[in-house]
Design an enzyme around this catalytic site. Structure first.
Site, short mmCIF file in Angstrom:
data_model
loop_
_atom_site.label_atom_id
_atom_site.label_comp_id
_atom_site.label_asym_id
_atom_site.label_seq_id
_atom_site.Cartn_x
_atom_site.Cartn_y
_atom_site.Cartn_z
N LYS A 30 0.82 -1.22 0.00
CA LYS A 30 0.00 0.00 0.00
C LYS A 30 0.85 1.27 0.00
CE LYS A 30 -0.68 0.35 5.00
NZ LYS A 30 0.10 1.59 5.15
N THR A 31 1.99 1.25 0.71
CA THR A 31 2.83 2.44 0.72
C THR A 31 3.38 2.72 -0.68
OG1 THR A 31 3.46 2.00 3.01
CG2 THR A 31 4.83 3.54 1.79
N ASP A 211 -3.87 7.36 4.75
CA ASP A 211 -3.31 6.03 4.96
C ASP A 211 -3.88 5.42 6.24
OD1 ASP A 211 -1.72 3.80 4.61
OD2 ASP A 211 0.09 4.74 5.42
N GLU A 212 -3.88 4.10 6.33
CA GLU A 212 -4.37 3.38 7.52
C GLU A 212 -5.77 3.87 7.91
OE1 GLU A 212 -2.90 0.86 8.52
OE2 GLU A 212 -0.74 1.05 8.32
N GLN A 246 -7.23 -5.26 9.86
CA GLN A 246 -6.15 -4.81 10.73
C GLN A 246 -6.57 -3.66 11.64
OE1 GLN A 246 -2.01 -4.93 9.01
NE2 GLN A 246 -3.14 -4.93 7.08
N ARG A 611 2.94 -10.40 10.55
CA ARG A 611 4.21 -9.69 10.69
C ARG A 611 5.37 -10.55 10.20
NH1 ARG A 611 2.36 -5.61 9.82
NH2 ARG A 611 0.50 -6.87 9.53
#
Length: 674
Positions: A30-31, A211-212, A246, A611
Site C-alpha cells: 500500500k505504501t 493512509d491506515e 487490521q 508480521r
C-alpha cells in the site's frame, strides 16, 4: 516508474479523480501505491501544494516523502505529508487567533496534561491521590471528542468530574495550551464556525489521501470529510487506503466502520482490492486467512503470495513462562548460526507488557541484545521535564512554553488569574511572557510572588551563564544539582505525593539520575563543549519525535502486537497463545457494546501472524504465574482456526514432543466443542 506494479496496484495509481477506496491487505504494497499515486499526480502536472497525504505516525510520513523523492527526483518543498495531528497544528498556527488563542500556543503531552488535571482536581476540592488518573484522562478525552456526554453517558461517580473538566478546559485556555484532542477538535470548530476558512483549505488541497484509514476515529473522519467536500459540482478527489482486518485500536476510538461510512458519504466511490501479499509465505498467509475468515463484519478478501509455500508454523507448548522464554532465546541463538540472520531480523510479539520480564531475563542470560517498545521516555517524565524547562528558560528567557511550565513549579502562588493577565499583556504588546513579567505591576501578594520568581530566575541565569557566586570551575552537573536544591524540588515532590512518599522518592531518584547523566556526559573525553547550550541541543536531538532506529537495528524486537503493526520481520515469535491472553479477558469483558471485542482480538492475532515473512513460531504455556498464583492454561481458541496441516509441533526431545501432541489435542478438542 510503474512497471513493477501489479494490475490492481496500477489501477489504483492511475485513478486520480473522484473518491477512491483501496482495500489493502497486509503486506500488499500500500505504501508503494500511495507514493506512486503522488508521483503520478506530479507527473501529470498537479501542483505539490494541492496534494495532502495524511498518515498516523511521523515515521510513516517521513518514509512516504522519502520514497516520493526517490521516485520523482524532485525536491518537495510544497508537498504536505504529515499526521492528522501535525496537519491540525499547521491549520491552528495560521488560524487559531479567531478562537481566542495566541499563535504561539504550547501543546501539552500526556505528562503535562496529567499534571494539569491533578491541579484542577485540587482546585475543585478533590484529592488527586484517590483518583484513577488514566481513567479520568480517558473520560475527559471521550467528552471532548463526543464519544461520551455528561448527560447521557455519565456513570455514577463520573458526574462529579464535570466541574473538574470545565476547570481543565478553562486552564488550557489560560495557559494558551492545547492537548492532543484539541489538535483535531479545534480545526473542526474552525471549519464549522468559519466557512470561509474551511473553503480556503478545500480549494488549497484538491487531492487528499489517507493512509491506515481503518484506524481513523470519528473525529479524524469528520475533519477529513469537512476538508474533502469542495462544494458545487466539483469532483471530490479523496483516496483512502485501509484494511478492516487490521483494525485493532477501538480502545482509542478507531472505528473500522469508517470504511463503510466512506462508501455511504462519498457517492460514486471506486473500490480496488490489493490482495497479493509481497511479505509472507503461502503457509503464513493461509494461516492468517483461516483465522480472519471467522470474523463476520469484514470486507471479503483473501491474501495470496508468490513467495512459495514456506516452512510450517512451529507450535511450542512449554511448561511455564520461564521455559517459554528459554525456548525463544535458544531458537534465536540457533537460527542466528543456522541461517545467517541478524538480531534485528527477529520480532517477539506479546499481548501485554506484563509478559516481558521472563523474556528479558532469558535474553540477558544469553547475551541477546534487545529493545522493548513502549513505555515513557526518561526525558518525558514530569520531574525531568521540570528541571530541563528551568535550563531552557535560563538559556532563553523568551521560551514561553517552558516558562509557563516552571512559573508555578514548585508552587509559589502565581495562579491562573495572574497568568491570564500576563498572557493578555503579552498579547497586547506583542511581547513574550518574560517581557510581560518584567513589566507587570500587580498589587498585593501576586506582585511579591512574581518578584521572587524573577529574582530566582535572574540569579540562576547569572550563575549558569556567568558563574559569579557559584564556586568558580563548577561543572554543569554541579550547577544543576544546586538548582534542584535552591528550588527545593524534593519538598515539592513530597507535597505533591503526600499520601505516597515512595512515588516522591522514585521521582527524586530520577532527578538524581539526570544529574549523574549530565556528569557522565560532560566528563566524556570526546566532549569538547560541555556547556549548557550544547547540552540542551543534545537533549533536543534525543527527545525528537520517533527518534532514530539506526542504533536498534542490531537488536531483537520485543514488543506488543499493537506496537508491531506496520512492521515485518523474517522470523516472528508469538508468545502467550493462551485463552485469557489471546483473546485477552479484560478486552472481552470491557467491550463497549459498539464493536465486537472478540472480533477485534482475532484481528489482533491476525496482525501478529502477518508480521512474519519466512518463519513463524507460536508458543503457549501449560501453566503461567499470575501475581502469586500458578494457574493452568488453556490454548488460545484462535489456534484451532489455523488449518492443522500448516502446523508442526516442536519436538526437541521425546517427552517434549509427547507434551506437544497433548497440547495440540486440547486445541482439536476445543474446536470440536465449538
Amino acid at each position: 516508474m510503474f512497471t513493477e506494479l501489479n494490475g490492481p496496484q496500477l489501477r489504483a495509481v492511475e485513478t486520480l479523480e473522484g473518491p477512491l477506496l483501496i482495500i489493502a491487505g497486509a503486506g500488499s504494497g500500500k505504501t508503494r501505491v500511495i507514493t506512486c499515486r503522488i508521483a503520478r499526480m506530479l507527473k501529470k502536472g498537479i501542483a505539490q501544494s494541492a496534494i495532502l497525504a495524511l498518515t498516523f505516525t511521523n515515521k510513516a510520513a517521513r518514509e512516504m516523502e522519502t520514497r516520493v523523492k526517490e521516485l520523482t527526483g524532485r525536491k518537495l518543498q510544497s508537498l504536505t505529508v504529515c499526521t492528522f495531528h501535525a496537519f491540525g497544528v499547521k491549520i491552528l498556527r495560521e488560524e487559531i487567533e479567531v478562537l481566542g488563542y495566541r499563535k504561539n500556543f504550547s501543546i501539552y503531552d500526556e505528562t503535562d496534561r496529567g499534571q494539569l488535571i491533578r491541579d484542577c482536581l485540587r482546585e475543585s476540592g478533590i484529592a488527586p491521590d484517590g483518583v484513577d488518573m488514566y481513567a479520568l484522562g480517558q473520560l475527559f478525552s471521550n467528552i471532548k471528542t463526543g464519544r461520551s456526554s455528561w448527560i447521557h453517558d455519565g456513570k455514577s461517580g463520573d458526574i462529579k468530574f464535570e466541574k473538574v473538566y470545565r476547570e481543565y478546559q478553562n486552564s488550557l485556555k489560560v495557559f494558551n495550551a492545547l492537548d492532543f484532542d484539541d489538535l483535531l477538535i479545534l480545526p473542526i470548530e474552525l471549519f464549522e464556525t468559519y466557512p470561509e476558512i474551511r473553503d480556503k483549505y478545500r480549494k488549497h488541497y484538491r487531492y487528499i489521501m489517507v493512509d491506515e484509514f481503518q484506524d481513523t476515529n470519528y473525529t479524524q473522519y469528520r475533519l477529513m470529510k469537512l476538508l474533502s467536500y469542495p462544494g458545487g459540482e466539483e469532483t471530490c478527489n479523496v483516496c483512502v487506503v485501509g484494511d478492516d482486518d487490521q483494525s485493532i485500536y477501538s480502545w482509542r476510538g478507531a472505528n473500522y466502520e469508517n470504511i463503510l461510512a466512506f462508501e455511504r458519504d462519498f457517492p460514486g466511490t471506486v473500490e480496488i482490492k490489493l490482495e497479493q501479499n509481497y511479505r509472507s509465505t503461502t503457509t503464513i498467509l493461509e494461516a492468517a486467512n483461516g483465522v480472519i475468515a471467522h470474523n463476520a463484519n469484514r470486507k471479503d478478501k483473501k491474501l495470496w503470495s508468490g513467495n512459495g509455500g514456506g516452512r510450517p508454523i512451529v507450535l511450542s507448548c512449554p511448561e511455564n513462562e520461564n521455559d517459554e522464554a528459554d525456548f525463544i532465546a535458544s531458537r534465536i541463538k540457533a537460527l542466528m548460526m543456522e541461517e545467517t540472520l541478524n538480531y534485528g531480523d527477529f520480532g517477539v510479539l506479546i499481548r501485554t507488557n506484563f509478559m516481558t520480564r521472563p523474556i528479558e531475563e532469558a535474553f540477558l542470560a544469553e547475551n541477546i541484545p534487545y529493545k522493548v517498545s513502549g513505555g515513557t521516555s526518561f526525558f518525558q517524565r514530569k520531574e525531568i521535564k521540570d528541571i530541563i524547562s528551568y535550563l531552557r528558560v535560563i538559556a532563553n528567557s523568551n521560551d514561553d512554553v517552558n516558562l509557563l511550565r516552571i512559573i508555578n513549579t514548585p508552587r509559589r502562588g502565581i495562579g491562573k488569574t495572574t497568568i491570564a493577565a500576563l498572557n493578555d499583556l503579552a498579547k497586547r504588546n506583542h511581547n513574550t511572557l518574560w517581557d510581560a513579567l518584567s513589566r507587570v505591576h500587580i498589587s498585593g501578594q501576586h506582585s511579591r510572588d512574581i518578584d521572587e520568581f524573577m529574582n530566582l530566575m535572574n540569579f540562576l541565569k547569572t550563575e549558569f551563564l556567568a558563574g559569579k557566586e557559584i564556586p568558580k570551575g563548577w561543572a554543569l552537573s554541579q550547577k544543576v544539582r544546586a538548582l534542584v536544591d535552591r528550588i527545593d524540588y524534593w519538598s515539592y515532590l513530597v507535597s505533591e505525593y503526600s499520601k505516597n512518599e515512595k512515588i516522591a522518592r522514585w521521582k527524586f531518584a530520577n532527578v538524581e539520575y539526570l544529574v549523574k547523566s549530565i556528569e557522565y556526559w560532560e566528563t566524556d573525553a570526546d566532549n569538547f563543549d560541555p556547556g549548557l547550550y550544547s547540552y540542551l541541543n543534545r537533549i533536543s536531538l534525543i527527545t525528537r519525535d520517533d527518534g532514530s532506529d539506526d542504533a536498534d537495528r542490531g537488536k531483537v524486537n520485543l514488543m506488543t502486537i499493537h506496537a508491531a503493526k506496520g512492521l515485518e520481520f523474517p522470523v516472528v515469535f508469538i508468545a502467550g497463545a493462551e485463552d485469557g491472553i489471546m483473546p485477552h479477558t479484560r478486552s472481552i469483558e470491557d467491550g463497549d457494546g459498539e464493536s465486537n471485542p472478540l472480533e477485534e482480538e482475532r484481528r489482533l492475532f491476525y496482525v501478529a501472524l502477518t508480521r512474519a515473512r519466512d518463519k513463524l513460531y507460536i508458543s503457549g504455556c501449560k501453566k503461567r504465574r499470575r501475581l502469586r498464583d500458578l494457574i493452568d492454561c488453556v490454548p488460545s481458541p484462535f489456534l484451532a482456526e489455523i488449518p492443522p496441516h500448516l502446523i508442526e509441533n516442536w519436538k526437541e526431545e521425546k517427552n517434549v514432543g509427547e507434551e506437544a501432541e497433548d497440547y495440540f489435542a486440547k486445541i482439536k478438542n476445543r474446536f470440536r466443542k465449538e
